[in-house]
Design a protein around this motif. Structure first.
Motif: not given
Lengths: 317, 267
Positions: A50-53, A84-87, B41-46
């Protein structure tokens, strides 16, 4: 029937499972040490995605063509998806401890949860955007494929998907780098400067060779529980073997005049990075640490009303 | 079937394509500025997936312009000045205060309402474009339309949920609706060649499209028990006529920063 199995017996049975190559699942009994090392490893991996983004996000609007804009948008979206997957994997592990995603974010802001050294660094040119994809993602593929057979099933499965996508990222980065390396003098200069900037952070990326360098290392515990197989140094050597020839073949130089492949020792000899500097960087004292944390903090604060609204609608349902 | 031989046909197609391409291009960029800053985070992805789709649509429209001899698609998207852009002003308005890298205080309510209104208006245009007399555009519309279905689902969930949760969220949403409606006339406008576009059967008439928009949105407002005014303005300018805010120029400076260092280079 009451389960009278002692803690010691449970530990023995758990290690038997590990040694038999069985996968451990989220609801299985596991020693605290195993749970804790997984939480530390996977939450750090997740938050680093996430921070890498953020360093790449700087280059999303600025990407020089429509195709590059689309490529980098897709890549950064994947990184958020990995986060997200890892969280989610971490959330299952911390649930029995009464902790949630909110706590993970809190830990990030207070500095208890660290993120990868490379994401504390500056990415001042488009060359850096390419290099991150090519070599940082390339390095990540090496460390992550090392854990594809991790004993913890949910992590191993997440990594399988992540590694497949990382391969595309490395290709995306390589395409940017190749265009620059074959381009104008200014473009060539841009890519060489990016290599010079990122060389030391890349060496640091694999972590210290042993605990002597930084005072602590989780390598032994992760090996014991078969979460990973190779050591930090073995992974760094794999990286050199894969990428040093590629870097040189496109006319770039490596900013380490001492570097050579020692046939006798069968390994790469190289200048060690400054591990004291590494310790400072991961304590959120890197050149961009505070600025990037600020972005996340601000978004957290700024969207508080949205989280409240969502919590209310959940209650209503 | 296409009558590209007539200069007026080509001129009108080109005008329409610039509007479609420029709208998607700048809105996709605004969307991508949210990256890493969305409510979760989910919204970031979407949201980043939606912005990516939208940029892809812009690339398709610029590609059609390239085929019509307007120039290379990267030039069209990166080298044109603000005054040459045909996007609706609503698409260029910043997400909030601050810069995307420095102290961004972005407004999620404004973003949700802008995206919700925009997606519905875009879908209505695409449904009409599927029958366009310019066949390459009709084909593109079929493809793009499939993705729009999901964009609308996404933004409708946010739109309804934030209003239904009441309190501060509802208040912010109602204010954002006013703000978006004040600019929305521009999104619904087809610009100076609007009548020709309809005559040449490139797209339906503006008032027909507008009526369809009202018919789509009104029931949503009704289920949320909020009044639907449906009166749209051009508060910050008429983008289809080349009128834009300073914000577009600022955005273009960022978007073309690398491109401008050497437009002739291969990137």
């Amino acid at each position: 029937m009451i389960n009278l199995e002692s803690l010691e017996d449970k530990n023995i049975r758990f290690m038997e499972r590990i040694e038999a190559g069985e996968k451990i699942e989220a609801d299985d009994w596991m020693p605290d040490e195993y749970r804790n090392v997984l939480i530390k490893l996977i939450s750090m991996h997740g938050i680093s995605e996430i921070m890498g983004a953020l360093p790449e996000k700087e280059w999303v609007p600025k990407a020089p063509t429509l195709k590059r804009k689309l490529g980098i948008m897709a890549k950064v979206q994947d990184e958020m998806g990995h986060g997200q997957l890892l969280l989610r994997v971490t959330e299952d592990l911390i649930k029995p401890l009464g902790r949630t995603r909110e706590d993970i974010m809190e830990d990030l802001f207070t500095g208890r949860l660290k993120f990868h050294n490379v994401f504390h660094m500056e990415a001042p040119t488009w060359g850096d955007a390419g290099l991150i994809g090519w070599l940082i993602d390339g390095a990540a593929i090496i460390t992550q494929t090392n854990m594809l057979n991790a004993s913890y099933g949910p992590y191993a499965r997440a990594l399988k998907r992540i590694c497949a996508e990382e391969v595309f990222h490395a290709q995306h980065g390589e395409a940017i780098i190749l265009a620059l390396a074959e381009g104008t003098d200014d473009q060539k200069k841009m890519v060489q400067e990016a290599v010079d900037r990122w060389w030391e952070p890349l060496l640091m990326f694999f972590g210290p060779g042993d605990a002597k360098a930084t005072g602590s290392s989780k390598q032994d515990v992760t090996a014991k529980y078969r979460i990973r197989s190779k050591s930090n140094e073995e992974l760094r050597q794999d990286f050199f073997t894969k990428y040093v020839p590629r870097i040189l073949s496109i006319g770039l130089t490596i900013p380490d005049s001492t570097m050579l492949y020692d046939q006798k020792q069968d390994k790469w000899v190289y200048q060690q990075p400054d591990w004291e500097k590494f310790k400072e960087i991961v304590k959120n004292k890197g050149p961009k640490s505070q600025e990037r944390l600020r972005l996340r903090e601000l978004s957290y604060e700024n969207n508080e009303w949205v989280r409240e609204a969502l919590a209310q609608s959940e209650e209503a349902i | 079937m296409t009558e590209l031989g007539t200069p007026s046909f080509k001129k009108t197609v080109v005008e329409l394509l610039y509007q479609l391409a420029d709208d998607d291009f700048i809105l996709a960029c605004r969307g991508s500025e949210w990256l890493g800053l969305a409510p979760h985070i989910e919204e970031d992805v979407a949201f980043s997936s939606i912005s990516q789709d939208t940029m892809g649509h812009a690339a398709m429209f610029y590609g059609l312009l390239e085929q019509l001899g307007e120039g290379n698609m990267d030039e069209l998207s990166h080298a044109r000045e603000g005054s040459q852009r045909k996007n609706a002003v609503l698409c260029e308005i910043p997400n909030g205060t601050g810069h995307y890298l420095k102290e961004p205080r972005y407004d999620w309510a404004f973003t949700v309402v802008r995206q919700f209104y925009y997606s519905i208006a875009k879908k209505i245009k695409l449904e009409s474009l599927k029958q366009s007399a310019y066949e390459p555009l009709a084909h593109a519309a079929v493809k793009i339309n499939m993705e729009l279905h999901y964009h609308i689902l996404h933004w409708t969930v946010w739109f309804k949920q934030l209003i239904l949760s009441g309190g501060e969220a509802k208040q912010r949403m109602l204010e954002a609706i006013i703000r978006v409606e004040q600019e929305f006339g521009d999104v619904c406008s087809l610009g100076p060649l609007s009548a020709e576009m309809a005559n040449l059967k490139l797209i339906d008439k503006e008032d027909v499209l507008l009526e369809r928009f009202h018919n789509s949105v009104k029931p949503v407002f009704h289920t949320l028990s909020i009044p639907y005014k449906g009166s749209f303005g051009y508060r910050s300018g008429r983008g289809r006529f080349g009128e834009h805010t300073q914000e577009l120029q600022h955005a273009l400076t960022t978007l073309t920063e690398v491109y401008r260092t050497d437009p002739a280079a291969a990137w």
